[in-house]
Write a protein that holds these residues in place. Sequence first.
Motif, PDB file in Angstrom:
ATOM      1  N   GLY A   1       0.799  -1.215   0.000  1.00  0.00           N
ATOM      2  CA  GLY A   1       0.000   0.000   0.000  1.00  0.00           C
ATOM      3  C   GLY A   1       0.830   1.263   0.000  1.00  0.00           C
ATOM      4  N   ALA A   2       2.064   1.183  -0.519  1.00  0.00           N
ATOM      5  CA  ALA A   2       2.959   2.340  -0.533  1.00  0.00           C
ATOM      6  C   ALA A   2       2.765   3.142  -1.814  1.00  0.00           C
ATOM      7  CB  ALA A   2       4.413   1.874  -0.437  1.00  0.00           C
ATOM      8  N   PRO A   3       2.943   4.470  -1.766  1.00  0.00           N
ATOM      9  CA  PRO A   3       2.893   5.258  -2.988  1.00  0.00           C
ATOM     10  C   PRO A   3       4.127   5.000  -3.843  1.00  0.00           C
ATOM     11  CG  PRO A   3       3.523   6.635  -1.134  1.00  0.00           C
ATOM     12  CD  PRO A   3       3.195   5.284  -0.570  1.00  0.00           C
ATOM     13  N   GLY A   4       3.992   5.276  -5.137  1.00  0.00           N
ATOM     14  CA  GLY A   4       5.105   5.109  -6.062  1.00  0.00           C
ATOM     15  C   GLY A   4       5.748   6.444  -6.383  1.00  0.00           C
ATOM     16  N   LEU A   5       7.046   6.425  -6.693  1.00  0.00           N
ATOM     17  CA  LEU A   5       7.764   7.644  -7.047  1.00  0.00           C
ATOM     18  C   LEU A   5       8.836   7.324  -8.081  1.00  0.00           C
ATOM     19  CD1 LEU A   5       8.133  10.692  -6.476  1.00  0.00           C
ATOM     20  CD2 LEU A   5       9.852  10.048  -4.763  1.00  0.00           C
ATOM     21  N   VAL A   6       8.798   8.055  -9.206  1.00  0.00           N
ATOM     22  CA  VAL A   6       9.830   7.946 -10.235  1.00  0.00           C
ATOM     23  C   VAL A   6      10.830   9.083 -10.018  1.00  0.00           C
ATOM     24  CG1 VAL A   6      10.322   7.999 -12.709  1.00  0.00           C
ATOM     25  CG2 VAL A   6       8.235   6.897 -11.877  1.00  0.00           C
ATOM     26  N   ILE A   7      12.101   8.744  -9.832  1.00  0.00           N
ATOM     27  CA  ILE A   7      13.176   9.725  -9.726  1.00  0.00           C
ATOM     28  C   ILE A   7      13.809   9.876 -11.111  1.00  0.00           C
ATOM     29  CG2 ILE A   7      15.383  10.304  -8.641  1.00  0.00           C
ATOM     30  CD1 ILE A   7      13.055  10.308  -6.669  1.00  0.00           C
ATOM     31  N   ILE A   8      13.877  11.113 -11.610  1.00  0.00           N
ATOM     32  CA  ILE A   8      14.395  11.347 -12.959  1.00  0.00           C
ATOM     33  C   ILE A   8      15.771  11.989 -12.856  1.00  0.00           C
ATOM     34  CG2 ILE A   8      13.869  12.221 -15.251  1.00  0.00           C
ATOM     35  CD1 ILE A   8      10.968  12.642 -14.325  1.00  0.00           C
ATOM     36  N   GLN A   9      16.715  11.367 -13.506  1.00  0.00           N
ATOM     37  CA  GLN A   9      18.125  11.697 -13.404  1.00  0.00           C
ATOM     38  C   GLN A   9      18.489  13.080 -13.952  1.00  0.00           C
ATOM     39  OE1 GLN A   9      19.343   8.554 -16.353  1.00  0.00           O
ATOM     40  NE2 GLN A   9      20.189  10.312 -17.466  1.00  0.00           N
ATOM     41  N   GLU A  10      19.659  13.550 -13.524  1.00  0.00           N
ATOM     42  CA  GLU A  10      20.309  14.672 -14.177  1.00  0.00           C
ATOM     43  C   GLU A  10      20.963  14.169 -15.464  1.00  0.00           C
ATOM     44  OE1 GLU A  10      22.132  17.283 -10.701  1.00  0.00           O
ATOM     45  OE2 GLU A  10      22.590  15.180 -10.390  1.00  0.00           O
ATOM     46  N   VAL A  11      21.812  14.980 -16.073  1.00  0.00           N
ATOM     47  CA  VAL A  11      22.490  14.545 -17.300  1.00  0.00           C
ATOM     48  C   VAL A  11      23.603  13.538 -16.998  1.00  0.00           C
ATOM     49  CG1 VAL A  11      21.991  16.700 -18.490  1.00  0.00           C
ATOM     50  CG2 VAL A  11      24.175  16.464 -17.307  1.00  0.00           C
ATOM     51  N   PHE A  12      23.799  13.209 -15.718  1.00  0.00           N
ATOM     52  CA  PHE A  12      24.910  12.358 -15.318  1.00  0.00           C
ATOM     53  C   PHE A  12      24.497  10.900 -15.102  1.00  0.00           C
ATOM     54  CE2 PHE A  12      25.507  16.695 -13.555  1.00  0.00           C
ATOM     55  CZ  PHE A  12      26.424  17.119 -14.510  1.00  0.00           C
ATOM     56  N   GLY A  13      23.288  10.548 -15.542  1.00  0.00           N
ATOM     57  CA  GLY A  13      22.842   9.171 -15.478  1.00  0.00           C
ATOM     58  C   GLY A  13      22.348   8.768 -14.102  1.00  0.00           C
ATOM     59  N   VAL A  14      22.121   7.475 -13.948  1.00  0.00           N
ATOM     60  CA  VAL A  14      21.657   6.936 -12.658  1.00  0.00           C
ATOM     61  C   VAL A  14      22.907   6.673 -11.822  1.00  0.00           C
ATOM     62  CG1 VAL A  14      20.236   5.168 -11.544  1.00  0.00           C
ATOM     63  CG2 VAL A  14      19.625   5.997 -13.812  1.00  0.00           C
ATOM     64  N   ASN A  15      23.489   7.770 -11.360  1.00  0.00           N
ATOM     65  CA  ASN A  15      24.770   7.696 -10.650  1.00  0.00           C
ATOM     66  C   ASN A  15      24.561   7.545  -9.147  1.00  0.00           C
ATOM     67  OD1 ASN A  15      23.916  10.263  -9.967  1.00  0.00           O
ATOM     68  ND2 ASN A  15      25.604  11.345 -10.962  1.00  0.00           N
ATOM     69  N   ASP A  16      25.633   7.726  -8.383  1.00  0.00           N
ATOM     70  CA  ASP A  16      25.549   7.474  -6.935  1.00  0.00           C
ATOM     71  C   ASP A  16      24.511   8.373  -6.273  1.00  0.00           C
ATOM     72  OD1 ASP A  16      27.538   5.642  -7.302  1.00  0.00           O
ATOM     73  OD2 ASP A  16      29.144   6.858  -6.452  1.00  0.00           O
ATOM     74  N   PHE A  17      24.434   9.648  -6.698  1.00  0.00           N
ATOM     75  CA  PHE A  17      23.465  10.565  -6.103  1.00  0.00           C
ATOM     76  C   PHE A  17      22.030  10.112  -6.378  1.00  0.00           C
ATOM     77  CE2 PHE A  17      20.703  14.281  -7.133  1.00  0.00           C
ATOM     78  CZ  PHE A  17      20.385  14.623  -5.831  1.00  0.00           C
ATOM     79  N   ILE A  18      21.750   9.722  -7.615  1.00  0.00           N
ATOM     80  CA  ILE A  18      20.385   9.295  -7.965  1.00  0.00           C
ATOM     81  C   ILE A  18      20.041   7.992  -7.241  1.00  0.00           C
ATOM     82  CG2 ILE A  18      18.913   8.506  -9.859  1.00  0.00           C
ATOM     83  CD1 ILE A  18      19.353  11.547  -9.815  1.00  0.00           C
TER      84      ILE A  18
END
Length: 232
Positions: free
Chosen positions: A28-45
Motif C-alpha cells: 500500500g505504498a505510494p510510487g515515485l519515479v526519480i528522474i536523473q540529471e544529465v549524469f545518469g543513474v549515478n551514486d546521487f540518484i
Amino acid sequence: MTGNMISIETAGGTGKMGAYMAAPESEGAPGLVIIQEVFGVNDFIQATVEAYADKGFVTAAPDVFWRLEPGVKLNPNVEAEFNRGIELMGQFDQPTGIKDIQATITALRNHPACNGKVGVLGFCLGGRLAYMAALGTDADVAVSYYGVGIETMLDQASDIKIPTLLHIAEEDGFVPPEAQAAIKAGLTADNFDVRIYPGVDHGFARFTGMHYDEAAANLANERSLSLLNSVL
C-alpha cells in the motif's frame, strides 16, 4: 535500504530499459519515479531512490539515456565526465524519454507493494522532464528541482492539472532572472507552487556536488516530501 537494477518493458516493445529500484517492505505504498540529471543513474540518484524508499515510497530511477548508452554513471565533479553528460543531453530525444518515464510510472503502479498512485521527481534535465511528465504522462504529482528551459513551455501550463512543485535556485546560471520571473508569472494556477531559494546555485540539492547547500536542500526536500505525502 539497498536498491537493485530492474528491467522495464518500454512503449511499443522498443526494448528493455534498466531502472534502479528500491521498495519498502510494507504494502500500500505510494510510487515515485526519480528522474536523473544529465549524469545518469549515478551514486546521487541511487542514494535518492534509497532515501525515498526508506520514507515509504516504491521508488525507481529509469535509465533514460539507455538508447544512447546504457548504464551511464557520471561524476559531475570530473570535467571529462561532466562534458560527457552535456554531450548526451544534446543527443537525447526528450519526447521518447517521456514515454520511457510513462513506462516506469506504469511499472510502479502495477508493483504489488504500490497503492496505485505514482509521482515524479527530477533534477536538472530531470526537473525539465518532470514538468514535461506533468503534461505528457498520467503521473499524480510532479516535483522539479532546478529544471532547465521550463520558461519555454509555459504556454502549455494550463494543460497541467496535477499538483506541480518547482524548486528554483536564485543564482542558477541555467535559469537566469528573466526566466525565473517568467516562470513565476506563468505558473500562478492553484496547482502550481514555485519556490525560489536565495543565494544558491544550480545543483544545490545534490549532496555530492560543489554547489550543495544543506539548508536549502533540506527545506526543498521537506517541501517535496510534504506534497508527495499529501497527494499520494
